[in-house]
Design an enzyme around this catalytic site. Structure first.
Site: not given
Ligand code: 13P
Length: 252
Positions: A9-11, A96, A98, A168, A174, A214
């Site tokens: 997931n590049w965000k 997600h 976020e 998650e 993160g 992470s």
């Molecule tokens: P990280 O791997 O940066 O912790 O992010 C996880 C995530 O939110 C994947 O969707």
């Protein structure tokens, strides 16, 4: 048996040129060393069409990070599930934390998005997971169950076959703070039991349940060794070919 998957997931990272470079680098790396699992990259909307053209879709599948909760029309700035599908993408991430937190996506909105994604032939990576406060109050099971009930448990068993679950924990995203493999396995096994209660043992066994938060090459082998962890949804470590490939190699 559930499919083993490593999804990126590049965000909101990488401009178009950087994204093409990353996708091309991953394509080359996996052409030289075939993966032992399904690999998916979920990119910002602007990358989808170009990245779709360059990928070998047998080795790397493509996904979006979101889609609209409306089919089409006067919704300035939105991107529909149909548009995502037309790029060659096969997947979309929905739910997600976020998006739930920063863009106020409620279970009802997510249900609309899930329905539109499936109606347009996309598979959904549906994210669930508790906050630190909820974990401290030992509410992780109730939170995950409610998120499933709120947005995907209205589906038929046939439709549910197109859902991948990503657990998650928000406190691990993160932050560098990974759930231990034991902590993750405990809740993954619970999530599978909830799916079994709703759709039966066969559907539950066939559902891929990914861990996200992470996840790195160093902890992936221990996480993926657990019976109910079918792979990972990777944020930060999906942004460099070597890091992402290291996680993919955990399935070897
Ligand atoms: P990280 O791997 O940066 O912790 O992010 C996880 C995530 O939110 C994947 O969707």
């Amino acid at each position: 048996m559930a499919k083993k998957i490593v999804a990126g997931n590049w965000k909101m990272n990488k401009n178009l040129q950087e994204g093409i470079e990353l996708a091309q680098g991953l394509k080359d790396a996996l052409a030289a060393d075939k993966p032992n699992c399904e690999v998916i990259i979920c990119t910002p909307f602007i990358h989808l069409a170009k990245v779709s053209d360059l990928l070998d879709h047998k080795t790397i599948k493509l996904g979006a990070e979101n889609c609209a909760d409306k089919a089409s029309g006067a919704y300035t700035g939105e991107v529909s599930a149909e548009m995502v599908k037309s790029t060659g993408a096969e997947y979309v991430i929905l739910g997600h934390s976020e998006r739930r937190e920063y863009y106020n996506e409620t279970p009802a909105i997510l249900k609309e998005k899930v329905d539109l994604a499936l109606a347009n032939g996309l598979k959904v990576i549906f994210c669930i997971g508790e906050s630190l406060k909820q974990r401290e109050a030992n509410e992780q099971e109730a939170v995950c169950k409610a998120e499933l009930e709120g947005s995907v448990f209205h589906l038929s068993a046939e439709q549910f076959a197109n859902i991948v679950i990503a657990y998650e924990p928000i406190w691990a995203i993160g932050t560098g703070k990974t759930a231990t493999a034991e902590q993750a396995e405990e809740i993954h096994s619970y999530i599978r039991s909830v799916i079994a209660k709703k759709y039966g043992d066969k559907v539950a066994a066939d559902t891929s349940i990914l861990y996200g938060g992470s996840c790195k090459a160093s902890n992936a082998p221990e996480l993926f060794a657990k019976p109910d962890i079918d792979g990972g949804l990777i944020g930060g470590a999906s942004l460099k070919v070597a890091d992402f490939k290291g996680i993919i190699d955990a399935w070897k």
